[in-house]
Motif scaffolding. Sequence first.
Motif, PDB file in Angstrom:
ATOM      1  N   PRO A 135       0.824  -1.210   0.000  1.00 32.00           N
ATOM      2  CA  PRO A 135       0.000   0.000   0.000  1.00 32.00           C
ATOM      3  C   PRO A 135       0.861   1.264   0.000  1.00 32.00           C
ATOM      4  CG  PRO A 135       0.199  -0.813   2.231  1.00 32.00           C
ATOM      5  CD  PRO A 135       0.945  -1.790   1.349  1.00 32.00           C
ATOM      6  N   ALA A 136       0.221   2.388  -0.289  1.00 35.65           N
ATOM      7  CA  ALA A 136       0.731   3.720   0.065  1.00 35.65           C
ATOM      8  C   ALA A 136       2.138   4.012  -0.438  1.00 35.65           C
ATOM      9  CB  ALA A 136       0.671   3.901   1.584  1.00 35.65           C
ATOM     10  N   GLU A 137       2.362   3.811  -1.731  1.00 34.92           N
ATOM     11  CA  GLU A 137       3.677   4.155  -2.292  1.00 34.92           C
ATOM     12  C   GLU A 137       3.824   5.657  -2.527  1.00 34.92           C
ATOM     13  OE1 GLU A 137       6.716   5.283  -4.965  1.00 34.92           O
ATOM     14  OE2 GLU A 137       4.603   5.364  -5.556  1.00 34.92           O
ATOM     15  N   GLU A 138       2.712   6.346  -2.758  1.00 32.68           N
ATOM     16  CA  GLU A 138       2.767   7.741  -3.210  1.00 32.68           C
ATOM     17  C   GLU A 138       3.073   8.719  -2.068  1.00 32.68           C
ATOM     18  OE1 GLU A 138       2.894   8.725  -6.156  1.00 32.68           O
ATOM     19  OE2 GLU A 138       1.933   7.243  -7.443  1.00 32.68           O
ATOM     20  N   GLY A 139       4.239   8.568  -1.475  1.00 33.74           N
ATOM     21  CA  GLY A 139       4.702   9.539  -0.489  1.00 33.74           C
ATOM     22  C   GLY A 139       4.199   9.329   0.920  1.00 33.74           C
ATOM     23  N   LEU A 140       3.504   8.233   1.186  1.00 32.23           N
ATOM     24  CA  LEU A 140       2.952   7.988   2.523  1.00 32.23           C
ATOM     25  C   LEU A 140       3.735   6.938   3.307  1.00 32.23           C
ATOM     26  CD1 LEU A 140      -0.874   8.060   1.719  1.00 32.23           C
ATOM     27  CD2 LEU A 140       0.528   9.880   2.697  1.00 32.23           C
ATOM     28  N   GLY A 141       4.768   6.367   2.699  1.00 32.19           N
ATOM     29  CA  GLY A 141       5.650   5.469   3.447  1.00 32.19           C
ATOM     30  C   GLY A 141       5.147   4.052   3.598  1.00 32.19           C
ATOM     31  N   GLY A 142       4.460   3.537   2.597  1.00 32.48           N
ATOM     32  CA  GLY A 142       3.940   2.179   2.683  1.00 32.48           C
ATOM     33  C   GLY A 142       5.013   1.124   2.830  1.00 32.48           C
ATOM     34  N   ALA A 181      19.505   4.654  -9.333  1.00 31.55           N
ATOM     35  CA  ALA A 181      18.638   4.706 -10.512  1.00 31.55           C
ATOM     36  C   ALA A 181      17.540   5.740 -10.401  1.00 31.55           C
ATOM     37  CB  ALA A 181      18.025   3.329 -10.757  1.00 31.55           C
ATOM     38  N   MET A 182      17.023   5.963  -9.182  1.00 31.07           N
ATOM     39  CA  MET A 182      15.951   6.938  -8.975  1.00 31.07           C
ATOM     40  C   MET A 182      16.286   7.801  -7.770  1.00 31.07           C
ATOM     41  SD  MET A 182      12.518   4.671  -9.772  1.00 31.07           S
ATOM     42  CE  MET A 182      11.488   6.137  -9.922  1.00 31.07           C
ATOM     43  N   ALA A 183      15.838   9.034  -7.806  1.00 27.88           N
ATOM     44  CA  ALA A 183      16.232  10.016  -6.803  1.00 27.88           C
ATOM     45  C   ALA A 183      15.594   9.745  -5.444  1.00 27.88           C
ATOM     46  CB  ALA A 183      15.853  11.415  -7.270  1.00 27.88           C
ATOM     47  N   GLY A 184      16.314  10.126  -4.398  1.00 31.15           N
ATOM     48  CA  GLY A 184      15.707  10.241  -3.088  1.00 31.15           C
ATOM     49  C   GLY A 184      14.915  11.531  -3.036  1.00 31.15           C
ATOM     50  N   ALA A 185      14.059  11.670  -2.030  1.00 37.93           N
ATOM     51  CA  ALA A 185      13.223  12.874  -1.956  1.00 37.93           C
ATOM     52  C   ALA A 185      12.948  13.265  -0.516  1.00 37.93           C
ATOM     53  CB  ALA A 185      11.898  12.667  -2.683  1.00 37.93           C
ATOM     54  N   SER A 186      13.040  14.562  -0.270  1.00 34.61           N
ATOM     55  CA  SER A 186      12.540  15.156   0.968  1.00 34.61           C
ATOM     56  C   SER A 186      11.363  16.054   0.608  1.00 34.61           C
ATOM     57  CB  SER A 186      13.626  15.978   1.662  1.00 34.61           C
ATOM     58  OG  SER A 186      14.600  15.151   2.244  1.00 34.61           O
ATOM     59  N   VAL A 291       9.887  26.041   9.184  1.00 34.46           N
ATOM     60  CA  VAL A 291      10.284  25.113   8.127  1.00 34.46           C
ATOM     61  C   VAL A 291      10.201  23.690   8.649  1.00 34.46           C
ATOM     62  CG1 VAL A 291      12.072  24.482   6.466  1.00 34.46           C
ATOM     63  CG2 VAL A 291      11.918  26.834   7.295  1.00 34.46           C
ATOM     64  N   SER A 292       9.515  22.827   7.900  1.00 34.75           N
ATOM     65  CA  SER A 292       9.445  21.401   8.224  1.00 34.75           C
ATOM     66  C   SER A 292       9.961  20.612   7.030  1.00 34.75           C
ATOM     67  CB  SER A 292       8.004  20.983   8.549  1.00 34.75           C
ATOM     68  OG  SER A 292       7.907  19.582   8.701  1.00 34.75           O
ATOM     69  N   LEU A 293      10.984  19.792   7.260  1.00 30.38           N
ATOM     70  CA  LEU A 293      11.583  18.963   6.216  1.00 30.38           C
ATOM     71  C   LEU A 293      11.532  17.511   6.663  1.00 30.38           C
ATOM     72  CD1 LEU A 293      14.596  21.312   5.723  1.00 30.38           C
ATOM     73  CD2 LEU A 293      13.271  20.511   3.775  1.00 30.38           C
ATOM     74  N   ARG A 294      11.156  16.620   5.762  1.00 33.44           N
ATOM     75  CA  ARG A 294      11.120  15.208   6.121  1.00 33.44           C
ATOM     76  C   ARG A 294      11.526  14.350   4.929  1.00 33.44           C
ATOM     77  NH1 ARG A 294       6.205  17.191   5.164  1.00 33.44           N
ATOM     78  NH2 ARG A 294       4.677  15.992   3.953  1.00 33.44           N
ATOM     79  N   ASN A 295      12.408  13.413   5.185  1.00 35.08           N
ATOM     80  CA  ASN A 295      12.798  12.468   4.144  1.00 35.08           C
ATOM     81  C   ASN A 295      11.654  11.498   3.902  1.00 35.08           C
ATOM     82  OD1 ASN A 295      14.074   9.458   3.767  1.00 35.08           O
ATOM     83  ND2 ASN A 295      15.072  10.986   2.491  1.00 35.08           N
ATOM     84  N   VAL A 296      11.289  11.319   2.640  1.00 35.54           N
ATOM     85  CA  VAL A 296      10.173  10.445   2.275  1.00 35.54           C
ATOM     86  C   VAL A 296      10.643   9.253   1.452  1.00 35.54           C
ATOM     87  CG1 VAL A 296       7.954  10.343   1.061  1.00 35.54           C
ATOM     88  CG2 VAL A 296       8.565  12.383   2.376  1.00 35.54           C
ATOM     89  N   PHE A 297      11.616   9.464   0.574  1.00 33.61           N
ATOM     90  CA  PHE A 297      12.135   8.399  -0.281  1.00 33.61           C
ATOM     91  C   PHE A 297      13.658   8.341  -0.182  1.00 33.61           C
ATOM     92  CE2 PHE A 297       8.282   9.896  -2.497  1.00 33.61           C
ATOM     93  CZ  PHE A 297       7.586   8.700  -2.652  1.00 33.61           C
ATOM     94  N   ASP A 298      14.193   7.141  -0.080  1.00 32.41           N
ATOM     95  CA  ASP A 298      15.633   6.952  -0.220  1.00 32.41           C
ATOM     96  C   ASP A 298      15.995   6.940  -1.705  1.00 32.41           C
ATOM     97  OD1 ASP A 298      16.371   6.610   2.537  1.00 32.41           O
ATOM     98  OD2 ASP A 298      15.447   4.628   2.482  1.00 32.41           O
ATOM     99  N   ALA A 337      12.732   1.746  -3.019  1.00 33.76           N
ATOM    100  CA  ALA A 337      14.099   2.017  -2.554  1.00 33.76           C
ATOM    101  C   ALA A 337      14.298   1.585  -1.110  1.00 33.76           C
ATOM    102  CB  ALA A 337      14.408   3.506  -2.702  1.00 33.76           C
ATOM    103  N   ASP A 338      13.266   1.723  -0.272  1.00 36.93           N
ATOM    104  CA  ASP A 338      13.388   1.331   1.126  1.00 36.93           C
ATOM    105  C   ASP A 338      13.580  -0.175   1.261  1.00 36.93           C
ATOM    106  OD1 ASP A 338      13.033   3.945   2.348  1.00 36.93           O
ATOM    107  OD2 ASP A 338      10.979   3.828   1.653  1.00 36.93           O
TER     108      ASP A 338
END
Length: 390
Positions: A135-142, A181-186, A291-298, A337-338
């Motif tokens: 579940p929840a691949e779209e930025g929700l940390g599934g 291969a694909m970027a990490g994202a905050s 400012v709130s920053l959070r890592n979402v994708f590796d 990536a996780d």
Amino acid sequence: MSVLPKIEDFAAELTAIRQDLHAHPELGFEETRTSGIVAEQLRAYGVDEVHEGLGGTGVVAIIKGQGGGNRRIGLRADMDALPIIEASGVSFASTNPGKMHACGHDGHTTMLLGAARYLAETRDFDGTAVLIFQPAEEGLGGARRMIEEGLFEQFPVDEIYGMHNSPNGESGRVEITPGPAMAGASFFDITVSGTGSHAAMPHQSKDPIVIATALVQQLQSVVSRNTPPTKPLVLSVTKFNSGSAYNVVPDSASIAGTIRYFHADVIEMAEARMKELCAGMAAAYGVEIEVSLRNVFDVLQNDPELSQAYIEAAADIVGPDMAVITEDQATGSEDFADMLQVVPGAYCRVGHAGTVPLHNPAFVLDDAILPVGASVYARIIETRLKRNLA
């Protein structure tokens, strides 16, 4: 292109499943109907085990090969949709207002179901296939939630593989980028707290819209003036919210967006510069900026050796000219990536005839690639868990 004959025989059923899922999209951690259909289909296919509820709405299936063996290979597909109003015009468009499978996860789920049916019927491999419907691949940390809840402790695997559809490409072309291969994202959220006033007397305000607008421009200097040209960085402001009336200068404004990166030192620099710019703007205008920053994708790291194995398995299905190792990196992100942080594996892209980009309200997935993806999933199991017939 030659998909596995057994899968070609039920390709029409895969299309029906995919179009049904498309018509009933569900957002992350809300995929109750979707996961229920997945579990129902898996049981009908005769897999050995079906486990529900991991990561909220995740499903894991176990299929054991004919030859026994201790090796275990994981396959993963995502299930969630996006908060988008569909404008594709297809006959099976979303019936859930404001929700749409605009990234093709309905297709990925169907491909893995197709592989499950084939593997359960043939079992022409040694060891165990572990099929993960996430579940929840779209930025929700599934993926992170499934891992935290014991995914790989309960269902250990030696390797893991995933895939994503790719529109605007040659249909059936499979590409893999070894290494990063694909970027990490905050993701970031910034709130400017100023002072409101009557719009006719703006001198009595500390106008947060003026400040936030200037900040949007300043943030781009992190990319253009602080980042080495040889190290990619994408900083996108995607939301700007403020105000509720024509004649009122509001008290606050908020902006939000994402930072995409491939190098740890670059994201550390970018986050530090964002905080410095916000602090400087706050001091200059006499306001508070949070400012709130959070890592979402590796960063998605494909294992080079397993990337080669995956592309060779894909070549068995689509032909060697259509299965390509490439150096092209994608600045999009993917929470598979996780899983690759825990287990070695690889992630490929499968091209299709759709002409509208991902995350667009008019996106249409080409159903012709469903048996292709299912066949590639099945073939990597058969090649990495090859039967010992001696």
